[in-house]
Design a protein around this motif. Structure first.
Motif, PDB file in Angstrom:
ATOM      1  N   ALA A  75       0.810  -1.225   0.000  1.00 18.58           N
ATOM      2  CA  ALA A  75       0.000   0.000   0.000  1.00 18.58           C
ATOM      3  C   ALA A  75       0.838   1.267   0.000  1.00 18.58           C
ATOM      4  CB  ALA A  75      -0.935   0.007   1.212  1.00 18.58           C
ATOM      5  N   PRO A 207      -3.741   1.249  -4.072  1.00 15.74           N
ATOM      6  CA  PRO A 207      -5.130   1.164  -4.527  1.00 15.74           C
ATOM      7  C   PRO A 207      -5.459   2.319  -5.470  1.00 15.74           C
ATOM      8  CG  PRO A 207      -5.054   2.066  -2.311  1.00 15.74           C
ATOM      9  CD  PRO A 207      -3.645   1.680  -2.668  1.00 15.74           C
ATOM     10  N   HIS A 222       0.682   1.145  -9.699  1.00 16.80           N
ATOM     11  CA  HIS A 222      -0.250   0.319  -8.933  1.00 16.80           C
ATOM     12  C   HIS A 222       0.204  -1.126  -8.767  1.00 16.80           C
ATOM     13  CE1 HIS A 222      -3.455   3.336  -8.673  1.00 16.80           C
ATOM     14  NE2 HIS A 222      -3.084   3.706  -9.879  1.00 16.80           N
ATOM     15  N   SER A 333     -12.654   0.007  -8.637  1.00 19.48           N
ATOM     16  CA  SER A 333     -11.429   0.425  -7.952  1.00 19.48           C
ATOM     17  C   SER A 333     -10.545  -0.771  -7.633  1.00 19.48           C
ATOM     18  CB  SER A 333     -11.780   1.166  -6.661  1.00 19.48           C
ATOM     19  OG  SER A 333     -12.584   0.359  -5.828  1.00 19.48           O
ATOM     20  N   LEU A 334      -9.259  -0.496  -7.509  1.00 18.41           N
ATOM     21  CA  LEU A 334      -8.280  -1.488  -7.070  1.00 18.41           C
ATOM     22  C   LEU A 334      -8.124  -1.415  -5.559  1.00 18.41           C
ATOM     23  CD1 LEU A 334      -5.460  -0.811  -9.689  1.00 18.41           C
ATOM     24  CD2 LEU A 334      -7.149  -2.662  -9.745  1.00 18.41           C
ATOM     25  N   ARG A 335      -7.852  -2.568  -4.961  1.00 21.53           N
ATOM     26  CA  ARG A 335      -7.534  -2.618  -3.532  1.00 21.53           C
ATOM     27  C   ARG A 335      -6.154  -3.220  -3.346  1.00 21.53           C
ATOM     28  NH1 ARG A 335     -11.966  -5.387   0.061  1.00 21.53           N
ATOM     29  NH2 ARG A 335     -11.929  -7.004  -1.552  1.00 21.53           N
ATOM     30  N   THR A 336      -5.472  -2.786  -2.321  1.00 16.84           N
ATOM     31  CA  THR A 336      -4.184  -3.386  -1.990  1.00 16.84           C
ATOM     32  C   THR A 336      -4.361  -4.887  -1.768  1.00 16.84           C
ATOM     33  OG1 THR A 336      -3.347  -1.366  -0.972  1.00 16.84           O
ATOM     34  CG2 THR A 336      -2.317  -3.433  -0.297  1.00 16.84           C
ATOM     35  N   ASP A 338      -5.022  -6.963  -4.338  1.00 11.60           N
ATOM     36  CA  ASP A 338      -5.694  -7.567  -5.495  1.00 11.60           C
ATOM     37  C   ASP A 338      -4.688  -8.395  -6.285  1.00 11.60           C
ATOM     38  OD1 ASP A 338      -8.103  -6.393  -4.898  1.00 11.60           O
ATOM     39  OD2 ASP A 338      -8.076  -4.948  -6.540  1.00 11.60           O
TER      40      ASP A 338
END
Length: 400
Positions: A75, A207, A222, A333-336, A338
């Motif tokens: 992150a 993210p 990312h 959205s992207l998440r840490t 993924d």
């Protein structure tokens, strides 16, 4: 004869200073304590203790490195990733630090490796033209091998994050519904067509914001790194369930990943041009002016120690940057944490096919109970070095 120093690697070691992949480990002395480490040759460097040994270089990131998994580091973003990577490189290559760093190196033979990050979401793509064409001919012999959308967008599906497991975890043969063409009604029981899929996975670090697509040029901001993936597949369950919504229980029972995540920056030399595209791409996927998006990763698939295939990742039609752009173009959205995988990697030659479905043209044999599957891979690195990707191994256990 004096014992060889852990800093002195054998010539050609694929886990040398140009690689430095991240993982999570524990020791026999403290089995409950999970620590972040970096692989160096046949050792792992304990990053949780490195700030004390080299305070000037890495102390600002001590809290990130003390975490029990990679997620806080993921992150933190690319600037921090690069700072820590540079400090680790110095730690293992600068002779002036050897006295401080040597006690932090643990032999791989004496540690236990764990799933290196907590998986947030899991998406699997279908990015190899060779694989998609071969499967289309097997599953739909009377129709076009590729669906009409295939060369206009990266096709994918959402998998099950909770069944992503680290290398070495046994894979239990799944039960499910299946229906052979000659059967009047479906039956239930253990899969009889258990298969593998040799893939490359990409781990998301920073993210993104909901409703803000991630452009091709933001890929490196990312994506933290790369790992090998075996997307285990029950072909008989899959064939019965996948129309009209696609893979579900035939895929979701297990996905194996490497214990080591190779930083994206370690693969710069392996960047190459993807195959020529047959149709003009919409602007958000058009990478003609972008940095080369393909990666020259050479995979090897072994079953019970025998090499059955060597799939080339450079042959993939869709790149990881295009997959990420398509995955977020609708505002998702992207998440840490993924994880998104390439889909089966296959090349044009018979010895370059990434699954048994293709290798046997759908006729089998498929995996038996007790079979062990191992994926290994390497990519070209600087100065003629090889960058090794951590292996993925799984043994098939009988259905319960």
């Amino acid at each position: 004869m004096p014992e060889q120093s852990p800093f002195d690697l054998a010539e050609g070691d694929p886990f040398g200073p140009h690689n430095l992949p991240y993982g999570v480990f524990s020791t026999a002395e403290a089995p409950e304590q999970r620590r972040i480490g970096v692989r160096y040759g046949a050792h792992v460097l304990d990053l949780s203790a490195l700030p004390s040994a080299l305070p000037a270089a890495i102390h600002p990131h001590a809290e990130l490195l003390a975490a029990p998994n990679l997620n806080p580091l993921l992150a933190a973003g690319r600037t921090v990733w690069q700072q820590i990577r540079a400090a680790v490189h110095t730690a293992v290559t600068d002779p002036t630090h050897r006295d401080e760093v040597a006690p932090l190196l643990h032999p791989l033979a004496g540690i236990t490796l764990h799933l290196p990050f907590e998986v947030a979401d899991y998406v699997d793509f279908y990015a190899s033209e060779h694989h998609a064409t071969n499967v289309g001919r097997i599953f739909r012999p009377n129709d076009a091998a590729l669906p009409p959308n295939w060369k206009h967008l990266p096709i994918g599906y959402h998998g099950r994050a909770g069944t992503v497991v680290v290398t070495g975890t046994p894979v239990v043969r799944p039960n499910g519904q299946r229906k052979a063409p000659a059967d009047e009604t479906p039956t239930f029981g253990p899969s009889t067509r258990l298969d593998i899929e040799a893939e490359v996975g990409f781990v998301v670090g920073a993210p993104s914001t909901l409703h803000e697509p991630v452009a091709l040029g933001a890929f490196r901001d990312h994506v933290f790194g790369v790992c090998l993936v075996n997307d285990w597949s029950a072909r008989d369950i899959q064939a019965w369930e996948y129309v009209p919504l696609g893979p579900f229980l035939g895929k979701s029972f297990a996905t194996s990943v490497s214990a080591w995540i190779t930083p994206l920056d370690a693969l710069d030399v392996a960047r190459t041009t993807p195959p020529a595209r047959d149709f003009p791409l919409l602007p958000y996927l058009d990478d003609a002016a972008a940095e080369p998006g393909a990666i020259d990763i050479r995979i090897e698939v072994r079953i019970n120690g025998e090499v059955v295939s060597r799939p080339p990742f450079s042959a993939m039609y869709w790149t990881a940057a295009q997959q990420l752009a398509h995955m977020t173009v609708n505002g998702a959205s992207l998440r840490t944490g993924d994880l998104f995988a390439s889909g089966t990697v296959s090349g044009p030659d018979p010895d370059q096919l990434g699954c048994l479905l293709e290798l046997t043209q759908g006729k089998g044999p498929y995996l038996k109970d007790g079979d062990e599957v191992t994926l290994t891979a390497w990519a070209p690195g600087p100065e003629g070095a090889r960058i090794g990707l951590g292996e993925v191994t799984g043994r098939v256990l009988p259905a319960t």
